[in-house]
Write a protein that holds these residues in place. Structure first.
Motif, PDB file in Angstrom:
ATOM      1  N   SER A   1       0.863  -1.186   0.000  1.00 48.40           N
ATOM      2  CA  SER A   1       0.000   0.000   0.000  1.00 48.40           C
ATOM      3  C   SER A   1       0.899   1.236   0.000  1.00 48.40           C
ATOM      4  N   THR A   2       0.855   1.993  -1.087  1.00 44.08           N
ATOM      5  CA  THR A   2       1.698   3.202  -1.126  1.00 44.08           C
ATOM      6  C   THR A   2       1.244   4.194  -0.058  1.00 44.08           C
ATOM      7  N   GLY A   3      -0.071   4.210   0.249  1.00 41.42           N
ATOM      8  CA  GLY A   3      -0.568   5.091   1.314  1.00 41.42           C
ATOM      9  C   GLY A   3       0.081   4.717   2.650  1.00 41.42           C
TER      10      GLY A   3
ATOM     11  N   LEU B   1       3.763   5.677   2.620  1.00 40.81           N
ATOM     12  CA  LEU B   1       3.952   7.132   2.774  1.00 40.81           C
ATOM     13  C   LEU B   1       3.649   7.568   4.207  1.00 40.81           C
ATOM     14  N   ARG B   2       2.594   6.997   4.807  1.00 42.30           N
ATOM     15  CA  ARG B   2       2.276   7.363   6.200  1.00 42.30           C
ATOM     16  C   ARG B   2       3.415   6.948   7.133  1.00 42.30           C
ATOM     17  N   ALA B   3       4.046   5.797   6.833  1.00 40.33           N
ATOM     18  CA  ALA B   3       5.193   5.365   7.651  1.00 40.33           C
ATOM     19  C   ALA B   3       6.348   6.345   7.479  1.00 40.33           C
TER      20      ALA B   3
ATOM     21  N   VAL C   1       0.850  17.485   1.198  1.00 32.12           N
ATOM     22  CA  VAL C   1       0.097  17.055   0.015  1.00 32.12           C
ATOM     23  C   VAL C   1      -0.942  16.000   0.422  1.00 32.12           C
ATOM     24  N   MET C   2      -0.514  15.062   1.250  1.00 26.51           N
ATOM     25  CA  MET C   2      -1.431  14.000   1.693  1.00 26.51           C
ATOM     26  C   MET C   2      -2.556  14.586   2.550  1.00 26.51           C
ATOM     27  N   ASP C   3      -2.216  15.471   3.470  1.00 22.12           N
ATOM     28  CA  ASP C   3      -3.241  16.053   4.345  1.00 22.12           C
ATOM     29  C   ASP C   3      -4.281  16.817   3.543  1.00 22.12           C
TER      30      ASP C   3
ATOM     31  N   GLY D   1      -5.320  15.888   0.689  1.00 20.07           N
ATOM     32  CA  GLY D   1      -6.069  14.935  -0.138  1.00 20.07           C
ATOM     33  C   GLY D   1      -5.620  14.926  -1.583  1.00 20.07           C
ATOM     34  N   GLN D   2      -4.419  15.488  -1.829  1.00 20.90           N
ATOM     35  CA  GLN D   2      -3.904  15.491  -3.208  1.00 20.90           C
ATOM     36  C   GLN D   2      -2.899  14.361  -3.404  1.00 20.90           C
ATOM     37  N   LEU D   3      -2.477  14.178  -4.646  1.00 25.46           N
ATOM     38  CA  LEU D   3      -1.554  13.078  -4.933  1.00 25.46           C
ATOM     39  C   LEU D   3      -0.101  13.519  -4.788  1.00 25.46           C
ATOM     40  N   VAL D   4       0.680  12.660  -4.181  1.00 26.47           N
ATOM     41  CA  VAL D   4       2.126  12.836  -4.074  1.00 26.47           C
ATOM     42  C   VAL D   4       2.703  12.641  -5.481  1.00 26.47           C
ATOM     43  N   SER D   5       3.867  13.220  -5.742  1.00 26.39           N
ATOM     44  CA  SER D   5       4.392  13.172  -7.115  1.00 26.39           C
ATOM     45  C   SER D   5       4.659  11.730  -7.576  1.00 26.39           C
TER      46      SER D   5
ATOM     47  N   ASP E   1      -1.899  -1.889  -3.681  1.00 31.76           N
ATOM     48  CA  ASP E   1      -3.124  -1.265  -3.164  1.00 31.76           C
ATOM     49  C   ASP E   1      -2.884   0.247  -3.129  1.00 31.76           C
ATOM     50  N   GLY E   2      -3.546   0.967  -4.038  1.00 28.93           N
ATOM     51  CA  GLY E   2      -3.360   2.428  -4.063  1.00 28.93           C
ATOM     52  C   GLY E   2      -2.265   2.873  -5.017  1.00 28.93           C
ATOM     53  N   TYR E   3      -1.779   1.967  -5.817  1.00 22.56           N
ATOM     54  CA  TYR E   3      -0.776   2.271  -6.843  1.00 22.56           C
ATOM     55  C   TYR E   3      -0.981   1.290  -7.988  1.00 22.56           C
ATOM     56  N   PRO E   4      -0.927   1.692  -9.247  1.00 21.83           N
ATOM     57  CA  PRO E   4      -0.753   3.053  -9.729  1.00 21.83           C
ATOM     58  C   PRO E   4      -2.033   3.886  -9.560  1.00 21.83           C
ATOM     59  N   ARG E   5      -1.867   5.202  -9.565  1.00 18.11           N
ATOM     60  CA  ARG E   5      -3.000   6.116  -9.394  1.00 18.11           C
ATOM     61  C   ARG E   5      -3.092   7.115 -10.534  1.00 18.11           C
ATOM     62  N   THR E   6      -2.162   7.064 -11.454  1.00 20.46           N
ATOM     63  CA  THR E   6      -2.206   7.947 -12.629  1.00 20.46           C
ATOM     64  C   THR E   6      -1.713   7.113 -13.819  1.00 20.46           C
TER      65      THR E   6
ATOM     66  N   PRO F   1       0.640   7.971 -15.978  1.00 20.38           N
ATOM     67  CA  PRO F   1       2.118   7.892 -15.967  1.00 20.38           C
ATOM     68  C   PRO F   1       2.659   6.881 -14.940  1.00 20.38           C
ATOM     69  N   GLN F   2       1.974   6.733 -13.799  1.00 23.36           N
ATOM     70  CA  GLN F   2       2.427   5.707 -12.839  1.00 23.36           C
ATOM     71  C   GLN F   2       2.237   4.298 -13.423  1.00 23.36           C
ATOM     72  N   ALA F   3       1.123   4.104 -14.138  1.00 21.14           N
ATOM     73  CA  ALA F   3       0.885   2.784 -14.743  1.00 21.14           C
ATOM     74  C   ALA F   3       1.954   2.485 -15.786  1.00 21.14           C
TER      75      ALA F   3
ATOM     76  N   VAL G   1      -7.198   8.506  14.108  1.00 19.94           N
ATOM     77  CA  VAL G   1      -7.873   8.778  12.827  1.00 19.94           C
ATOM     78  C   VAL G   1      -6.861   9.352  11.836  1.00 19.94           C
ATOM     79  N   ARG G   2      -6.911   8.898  10.597  1.00 20.19           N
ATOM     80  CA  ARG G   2      -6.021   9.422   9.557  1.00 20.19           C
ATOM     81  C   ARG G   2      -6.244  10.917   9.373  1.00 20.19           C
ATOM     82  N   SER G   3      -5.169  11.659   9.159  1.00 13.88           N
ATOM     83  CA  SER G   3      -5.321  13.113   9.059  1.00 13.88           C
ATOM     84  C   SER G   3      -6.032  13.523   7.766  1.00 13.88           C
TER      85      SER G   3
HETATM   86  P1  AMP Z   1      -4.383   5.819   0.514  1.00 11.72           P
HETATM   87  O1  AMP Z   1      -3.964   5.237   1.837  1.00 11.72           O
HETATM   88  O2  AMP Z   1      -4.157   4.879  -0.615  1.00 11.72           O
HETATM   89  O3  AMP Z   1      -5.783   6.365   0.547  1.00 11.72           O
HETATM   90  O4  AMP Z   1      -3.409   7.053   0.235  1.00 11.72           O
HETATM   91  C1  AMP Z   1      -3.379   8.165   1.105  1.00 11.72           C
HETATM   92  C2  AMP Z   1      -2.694   9.336   0.414  1.00 11.72           C
HETATM   93  O5  AMP Z   1      -1.337   8.979   0.107  1.00 11.72           O
HETATM   94  C3  AMP Z   1      -3.288   9.773  -0.903  1.00 11.72           C
HETATM   95  O6  AMP Z   1      -4.390  10.660  -0.754  1.00 11.72           O
HETATM   96  C4  AMP Z   1      -2.100  10.450  -1.560  1.00 11.72           C
HETATM   97  O7  AMP Z   1      -1.842  11.727  -0.998  1.00 11.72           O
HETATM   98  C5  AMP Z   1      -0.948   9.538  -1.140  1.00 11.72           C
HETATM   99  N1  AMP Z   1      -0.748   8.419  -2.098  1.00 11.72           N
HETATM  100  C6  AMP Z   1      -0.894   7.088  -1.861  1.00 11.72           C
HETATM  101  N2  AMP Z   1      -0.618   6.372  -2.950  1.00 11.72           N
HETATM  102  C7  AMP Z   1      -0.297   7.267  -3.926  1.00 11.72           C
HETATM  103  C8  AMP Z   1       0.057   7.159  -5.295  1.00 11.72           C
HETATM  104  N3  AMP Z   1       0.139   5.957  -5.908  1.00 11.72           N
HETATM  105  N4  AMP Z   1       0.317   8.293  -5.982  1.00 11.72           N
HETATM  106  C9  AMP Z   1       0.250   9.503  -5.393  1.00 11.72           C
HETATM  107  N5  AMP Z   1      -0.105   9.692  -4.116  1.00 11.72           N
HETATM  108  C10 AMP Z   1      -0.370   8.583  -3.372  1.00 11.72           C
END
Ligand code: AMP
Length: 192
Positions: free
Chosen positions: A30-32, A35-37, A52-54, A56-60, A84-89, A91-93, A138-140
């Motif tokens: 899970s990329t989410g 990233l949280r870790a 960026v995460m707080d 609700g936007q996408l990390v680069s 889980d949660g990747y790819p999200r765009t 270009p990521q795919a 709770v997640r931020s």
């Molecule tokens: P999630 O736990 O999958 O809901 O991800 C939480 C947050 O982490 C997202 O709202 C993004 O800010 C960031 N994130 C997780 N996965 C990705 C990804 N594949 N590409 C960009 N941002 C991501």
């Protein structure tokens, strides 16, 4: 088995991925979570990603592609993995395609959980209430404003991946509005 779970926030990707992890003995990537870790550990990536995460936007793409490429190369991923949660765009795919090609491996399936997006805000609010009742944190980004932004990001940037993977013939769609056990059974049937 190498799988991707696609679906908007709150569709149940994490729950279903965790179940398959136990069943097949392969890790859930899970990329989410990663990233949280990184945010919790205060790493460089975490510091860049937090605001960026707080919001609700996408990390680069650059950051997440690198995280995934490193992780897929770990020994515990040699028997497969669930993304889980990747790819999200798109270009990521495309980046994932070249990461996998570089390692000489391929995806087995892309499982998309289709849900009624109107119901997702209520699901998020339930998840928050359950977490609070259980004494958890709770997640931020689990607040109405950030969640709506996450849904918009999904519609604009992630939804086009359905068509991307449909073209590969690997896309399988499941009704994510059914109860958890029904969704689990449908996914198991698809992956047979
Ligand atoms: P999630 O736990 O999958 O809901 O991800 C939480 C947050 O982490 C997202 O709202 C993004 O800010 C960031 N994130 C997780 N996965 C990705 C990804 N594949 N590409 C960009 N941002 C991501």
């Amino acid at each position: 088995m190498r799988l991707i779970f696609l679906g908007p926030p709150g569709a149940g990707k994490g729950t279903q991925a965790r179940y398959l992890t136990e069943k097949h003995g392969i890790p859930q990537l899970s990329t989410g979570d990663m990233l949280r870790a990184a945010v919790a550990a205060g790493t460089d990536v975490g510091k860049r990603a937090k605001a960026v995460m707080d919001a609700g936007q996408l990390v680069s793409d650059e950051i997440v592609n690198e995280i995934v490429s490193d992780r897929i190369g770990s020994p515990d991923c040699s028997g497969g993995f669930i993304l889980d949660g990747y790819p999200r765009t798109v270009p990521q795919a495309e980046a994932l395609d070249s990461i996998l090609a570089g390692k000489g491996i391929a995806l087995d399936a892309v499982v998309e959980l289709k849900v009624d997006q109107e119901a997702l805000v209520a699901r998020m609010e339930n998840r928050v209430a359950e977490t609070v009742a259980a004494g958890g944190t709770v997640r931020s980004d689990d607040n109405p404003e950030a969640f709506k932004r996450r849904l918009t990001e999904y519609r604009e940037k992630t939804a086009p991946l359905s068509a991307y993977y449909a073209m590969t013939g690997k896309l399988r769609t499941v009704d994510g509005m059914a109860d958890v056990d029904t969704v689990t059974a449908e996914i198991a049937a698809i992956l047979k």
